[in-house]
Design an enzyme around this catalytic site. Structure first.
Site, PDB file in Angstrom:
ATOM      1  N   ASP A  10       0.884  -1.156   0.000  1.00 29.74           N
ATOM      2  CA  ASP A  10       0.000   0.000   0.000  1.00 29.74           C
ATOM      3  C   ASP A  10       0.935   1.224   0.000  1.00 29.74           C
ATOM      4  O   ASP A  10       2.120   1.101   0.329  1.00 29.74           O
ATOM      5  CB  ASP A  10      -0.857  -0.044   1.268  1.00 29.74           C
ATOM      6  CG  ASP A  10      -1.661   1.218   1.453  1.00 29.74           C
ATOM      7  OD1 ASP A  10      -2.297   1.660   0.482  1.00 29.74           O
ATOM      8  OD2 ASP A  10      -1.645   1.785   2.568  1.00 29.74           O
ATOM      9  N   LEU A  11       0.420   2.383  -0.353  1.00 31.37           N
ATOM     10  CA  LEU A  11       1.287   3.568  -0.428  1.00 31.37           C
ATOM     11  C   LEU A  11       1.126   4.489   0.797  1.00 31.37           C
ATOM     12  O   LEU A  11       2.032   4.625   1.615  1.00 31.37           O
ATOM     13  CB  LEU A  11       0.969   4.339  -1.716  1.00 31.37           C
ATOM     14  CG  LEU A  11       1.738   5.636  -1.921  1.00 31.37           C
ATOM     15  CD1 LEU A  11       3.224   5.368  -2.129  1.00 31.37           C
ATOM     16  CD2 LEU A  11       1.187   6.398  -3.136  1.00 31.37           C
ATOM     17  N   ASP A  12      -0.077   5.110   0.881  1.00 29.81           N
ATOM     18  CA  ASP A  12      -0.309   6.110   1.938  1.00 29.81           C
ATOM     19  C   ASP A  12      -0.247   5.455   3.325  1.00 29.81           C
ATOM     20  O   ASP A  12      -1.038   4.569   3.626  1.00 29.81           O
ATOM     21  CB  ASP A  12      -1.706   6.735   1.767  1.00 29.81           C
ATOM     22  CG  ASP A  12      -1.853   7.498   0.460  1.00 29.81           C
ATOM     23  OD1 ASP A  12      -0.956   8.273   0.128  1.00 29.81           O
ATOM     24  OD2 ASP A  12      -2.883   7.317  -0.224  1.00 29.81           O
ATOM     25  N   THR A  18       1.635  10.249   3.807  1.00 33.03           N
ATOM     26  CA  THR A  18       0.570  11.078   3.233  1.00 33.03           C
ATOM     27  C   THR A  18      -0.777  10.850   3.926  1.00 33.03           C
ATOM     28  O   THR A  18      -1.698  11.635   3.731  1.00 33.03           O
ATOM     29  CB  THR A  18       0.401  10.770   1.736  1.00 33.03           C
ATOM     30  OG1 THR A  18       0.632   9.378   1.571  1.00 33.03           O
ATOM     31  CG2 THR A  18       1.388  11.552   0.894  1.00 33.03           C
ATOM     32  N   LYS A  46      -9.129   5.163   6.043  1.00 32.68           N
ATOM     33  CA  LYS A  46      -7.825   4.734   5.502  1.00 32.68           C
ATOM     34  C   LYS A  46      -8.036   3.590   4.518  1.00 32.68           C
ATOM     35  O   LYS A  46      -8.766   2.633   4.817  1.00 32.68           O
ATOM     36  CB  LYS A  46      -6.888   4.306   6.626  1.00 32.68           C
ATOM     37  CG  LYS A  46      -6.344   5.476   7.415  1.00 32.68           C
ATOM     38  CD  LYS A  46      -5.267   5.038   8.385  1.00 32.68           C
ATOM     39  CE  LYS A  46      -4.745   6.227   9.166  1.00 32.68           C
ATOM     40  NZ  LYS A  46      -3.873   5.795  10.268  1.00 32.68           N
ATOM     41  N   GLY A  47      -7.424   3.697   3.371  1.00 29.20           N
ATOM     42  CA  GLY A  47      -7.535   2.642   2.354  1.00 29.20           C
ATOM     43  C   GLY A  47      -8.806   2.722   1.529  1.00 29.20           C
ATOM     44  O   GLY A  47      -8.985   1.982   0.574  1.00 29.20           O
ATOM     45  N   ARG A  50     -11.740   7.898  -2.512  1.00 32.23           N
ATOM     46  CA  ARG A  50     -12.164   9.279  -2.268  1.00 32.23           C
ATOM     47  C   ARG A  50     -13.691   9.369  -2.177  1.00 32.23           C
ATOM     48  O   ARG A  50     -14.249   9.981  -1.277  1.00 32.23           O
ATOM     49  CB  ARG A  50     -11.652  10.158  -3.410  1.00 32.23           C
ATOM     50  CG  ARG A  50     -11.588  11.617  -3.087  1.00 32.23           C
ATOM     51  CD  ARG A  50     -11.061  12.392  -4.273  1.00 32.23           C
ATOM     52  NE  ARG A  50      -9.789  11.891  -4.775  1.00 32.23           N
ATOM     53  CZ  ARG A  50      -9.257  12.239  -5.954  1.00 32.23           C
ATOM     54  NH1 ARG A  50      -9.867  13.093  -6.739  1.00 32.23           N
ATOM     55  NH2 ARG A  50      -8.103  11.725  -6.350  1.00 32.23           N
ATOM     56  N   SER A 115      -2.650   0.445  -4.242  1.00 35.39           N
ATOM     57  CA  SER A 115      -3.142   1.621  -3.516  1.00 35.39           C
ATOM     58  C   SER A 115      -4.501   2.059  -4.039  1.00 35.39           C
ATOM     59  O   SER A 115      -4.764   1.960  -5.240  1.00 35.39           O
ATOM     60  CB  SER A 115      -2.139   2.773  -3.695  1.00 35.39           C
ATOM     61  OG  SER A 115      -2.715   3.999  -3.307  1.00 35.39           O
ATOM     62  N   ALA A 116      -5.330   2.580  -3.141  1.00 36.35           N
ATOM     63  CA  ALA A 116      -6.637   3.102  -3.545  1.00 36.35           C
ATOM     64  C   ALA A 116      -6.518   4.495  -4.154  1.00 36.35           C
ATOM     65  O   ALA A 116      -7.470   5.017  -4.727  1.00 36.35           O
ATOM     66  CB  ALA A 116      -7.550   3.178  -2.325  1.00 36.35           C
ATOM     67  N   SER A 117      -5.338   5.095  -4.042  1.00 32.19           N
ATOM     68  CA  SER A 117      -5.213   6.500  -4.426  1.00 32.19           C
ATOM     69  C   SER A 117      -5.082   6.706  -5.935  1.00 32.19           C
ATOM     70  O   SER A 117      -4.316   6.010  -6.605  1.00 32.19           O
ATOM     71  CB  SER A 117      -3.988   7.109  -3.738  1.00 32.19           C
ATOM     72  OG  SER A 117      -3.804   8.425  -4.197  1.00 32.19           O
ATOM     73  N   ASN A 119      -3.811   9.392  -6.887  1.00 32.79           N
ATOM     74  CA  ASN A 119      -2.611  10.233  -6.940  1.00 32.79           C
ATOM     75  C   ASN A 119      -1.330   9.424  -6.773  1.00 32.79           C
ATOM     76  O   ASN A 119      -0.249  10.005  -6.613  1.00 32.79           O
ATOM     77  CB  ASN A 119      -2.667  11.278  -5.817  1.00 32.79           C
ATOM     78  CG  ASN A 119      -3.820  12.256  -5.989  1.00 32.79           C
ATOM     79  OD1 ASN A 119      -3.914  12.926  -7.006  1.00 32.79           O
ATOM     80  ND2 ASN A 119      -4.715  12.318  -5.009  1.00 32.79           N
ATOM     81  N   LYS A 146     -11.041  -1.242  -1.117  1.00 33.89           N
ATOM     82  CA  LYS A 146     -10.716  -2.125   0.001  1.00 33.89           C
ATOM     83  C   LYS A 146     -11.866  -1.987   1.001  1.00 33.89           C
ATOM     84  O   LYS A 146     -12.367  -0.870   1.143  1.00 33.89           O
ATOM     85  CB  LYS A 146      -9.399  -1.695   0.657  1.00 33.89           C
ATOM     86  CG  LYS A 146      -8.199  -1.754  -0.292  1.00 33.89           C
ATOM     87  CD  LYS A 146      -6.972  -1.048   0.311  1.00 33.89           C
ATOM     88  CE  LYS A 146      -5.856  -0.955  -0.710  1.00 33.89           C
ATOM     89  NZ  LYS A 146      -4.680  -0.196  -0.244  1.00 33.89           N
ATOM     90  N   GLU A 170       0.171  -3.203   4.693  1.00 34.91           N
ATOM     91  CA  GLU A 170      -1.001  -2.319   4.811  1.00 34.91           C
ATOM     92  C   GLU A 170      -1.066  -1.618   6.152  1.00 34.91           C
ATOM     93  O   GLU A 170      -0.816  -2.234   7.184  1.00 34.91           O
ATOM     94  CB  GLU A 170      -2.267  -3.171   4.704  1.00 34.91           C
ATOM     95  CG  GLU A 170      -3.012  -3.059   3.423  1.00 34.91           C
ATOM     96  CD  GLU A 170      -3.554  -1.674   3.097  1.00 34.91           C
ATOM     97  OE1 GLU A 170      -3.647  -0.818   3.995  1.00 34.91           O
ATOM     98  OE2 GLU A 170      -3.891  -1.451   1.942  1.00 34.91           O
ATOM     99  N   ASP A 171      -1.461  -0.339   6.134  1.00 36.42           N
ATOM    100  CA  ASP A 171      -1.649   0.368   7.409  1.00 36.42           C
ATOM    101  C   ASP A 171      -3.127   0.512   7.760  1.00 36.42           C
ATOM    102  O   ASP A 171      -3.447   1.058   8.815  1.00 36.42           O
ATOM    103  CB  ASP A 171      -1.027   1.773   7.358  1.00 36.42           C
ATOM    104  CG  ASP A 171      -1.796   2.706   6.437  1.00 36.42           C
ATOM    105  OD1 ASP A 171      -2.173   2.265   5.329  1.00 36.42           O
ATOM    106  OD2 ASP A 171      -2.038   3.863   6.829  1.00 36.42           O
TER     107      ASP A 171
HETATM  108  C1  BG6 Z   1      -5.812   5.610   0.175  1.00 30.44           C
HETATM  109  C2  BG6 Z   1      -5.896   6.435   1.427  1.00 30.44           C
HETATM  110  O1  BG6 Z   1      -4.493   5.198  -0.026  1.00 30.44           O
HETATM  111  O2  BG6 Z   1      -6.242   6.372  -0.966  1.00 30.44           O
HETATM  112  C3  BG6 Z   1      -7.274   7.032   1.598  1.00 30.44           C
HETATM  113  O3  BG6 Z   1      -5.605   5.599   2.545  1.00 30.44           O
HETATM  114  C4  BG6 Z   1      -7.654   7.805   0.338  1.00 30.44           C
HETATM  115  O4  BG6 Z   1      -7.268   7.878   2.716  1.00 30.44           O
HETATM  116  C5  BG6 Z   1      -7.554   6.896  -0.878  1.00 30.44           C
HETATM  117  O5  BG6 Z   1      -8.993   8.286   0.438  1.00 30.44           O
HETATM  118  C6  BG6 Z   1      -7.895   7.598  -2.169  1.00 30.44           C
HETATM  119  O6  BG6 Z   1      -6.913   8.564  -2.429  1.00 30.44           O
HETATM  120  P1  BG6 Z   1      -6.999   9.700  -3.526  1.00 30.44           P
HETATM  121  O7  BG6 Z   1      -5.593  10.224  -3.576  1.00 30.44           O
HETATM  122  O8  BG6 Z   1      -7.408   9.041  -4.811  1.00 30.44           O
HETATM  123  O9  BG6 Z   1      -7.996  10.694  -3.078  1.00 30.44           O
HETATM  124 MG    MG Z   2      -2.707   3.215   3.558  1.00 28.76          MG
END
Ligand code: BG6
Ligand code: MG
Length: 219
Positions: A10-12, A18, A46-47, A50, A115-117, A119, A146, A170-171
């Site tokens: 996982d990233l964040d 972050t 977390k995870g 958005r 990662s779910a992000s 970004n 997740k 994973e955190d």
């Molecule tokens: C996860 C974070 O890695 O990404 C969440 O733990 C976040 O907090 C999710 O909501 C989505 O991220 P982003 O950058 O697409 O808004």
């Molecule tokens: Mg995380």
């Protein structure tokens, strides 16, 4: 006994700090909406994507708004988040994270991101570690948040490996659950009580080595 062939990170909150910026940005938004939101509530985000995070916050505040308003709020939250990230120093990987990635490579382990992000690539670029990842599965490639194991299953598929041969780091509670559901080995990174379902819990990547993790998982 499964042979561990890959690590999926996982990233964040695992590689980079972050998670605190996501929290700050959601808290700012919740304040504007007059919804109570604290660090304990944040554990549940977390995870989580958005969109689902916003829906949870709105639900806690008993607020119903249009899809268009939701888009505006998500956009605003992301702008704030990116402002915080922009101010982040380039070396803001969590302690030992970069060294851990390199040590995993030195053991010939394969490395993927789950990662779910949306970004994620931007952050990996900023940390100058994108090239360490053979496969990058992020929020632009998934349709399920997740605790669905989808993100990690896409990762093991991309590496052409069985989940049982991959370790997920994973955190988040949702992420540990996702890894277990997908039949991965789950390493919880952070608080032992919060992440109690993980097969192994470490404080951070800087507190262990890839070899130690593999030894401890092959109990
Ligand atoms: C996860 C974070 O890695 O990404 C969440 O733990 C976040 O907090 C999710 O909501 C989505 O991220 P982003 O950058 O697409 O808004
Ligand atoms: Mg995380």
């Amino acid at each position: 006994m499964a042979t561990i062939k890959a690590f999926i990170f996982d990233l964040d909150g695992v590689i980079v700090d972050t998670a605190k910026y996501h929290f700050k940005a959601w808290q700012r938004l919740a304040k504007e909406l007059d919804i109570h939101f604290d660090e304990q509530d944040n554990e549940q985000l977390k995870g989580v994507s958005r969109k689902e995070s916003l829906e949870k916050i709105l639900g806690w505040g008993n607020k119903t708004i249009s899809q268009e308003e939701k888009e505006t709020l998500m956009h605003r939250k992301n702008e704030w988040y990116l402002e915080y990230v922009d101010q982040m120093p380039a070396d803001e990987a969590l302690p030992g994270a970069k060294e851990f990635l390199q040590a995993a490579k030195d053991l010939n382990l394969r490395i993927a991101l789950g990662s779910a992000s949306k970004n994620a690539v931007k952050i990996l670029d900023k940390l100058q570690i994108k090239d360490q990842f053979e496969a990058i599965i992020d929020g632009n490639k998934t349709t399920k948040s997740k605790p669905s194991p989808q993100v990690f299953l896409l990762g093991s598929d991309a590496l052409n490996l069985d989940p049982a041969d991959c370790v997920v780091f994973e955190d988040s509670v949702a992420g540990v659950e996702a890894a277990i559901k997908g039949d991965f080995k789950a390493v919880g990174v952070g608080d032992a009580k919060t992440l109690e379902k993980a097969h192994l819990i470490i404080e951070g990547l800087g507190d262990t080595t890839p070899a130690q993790v593999i030894n401890q998982l092959n109990f």
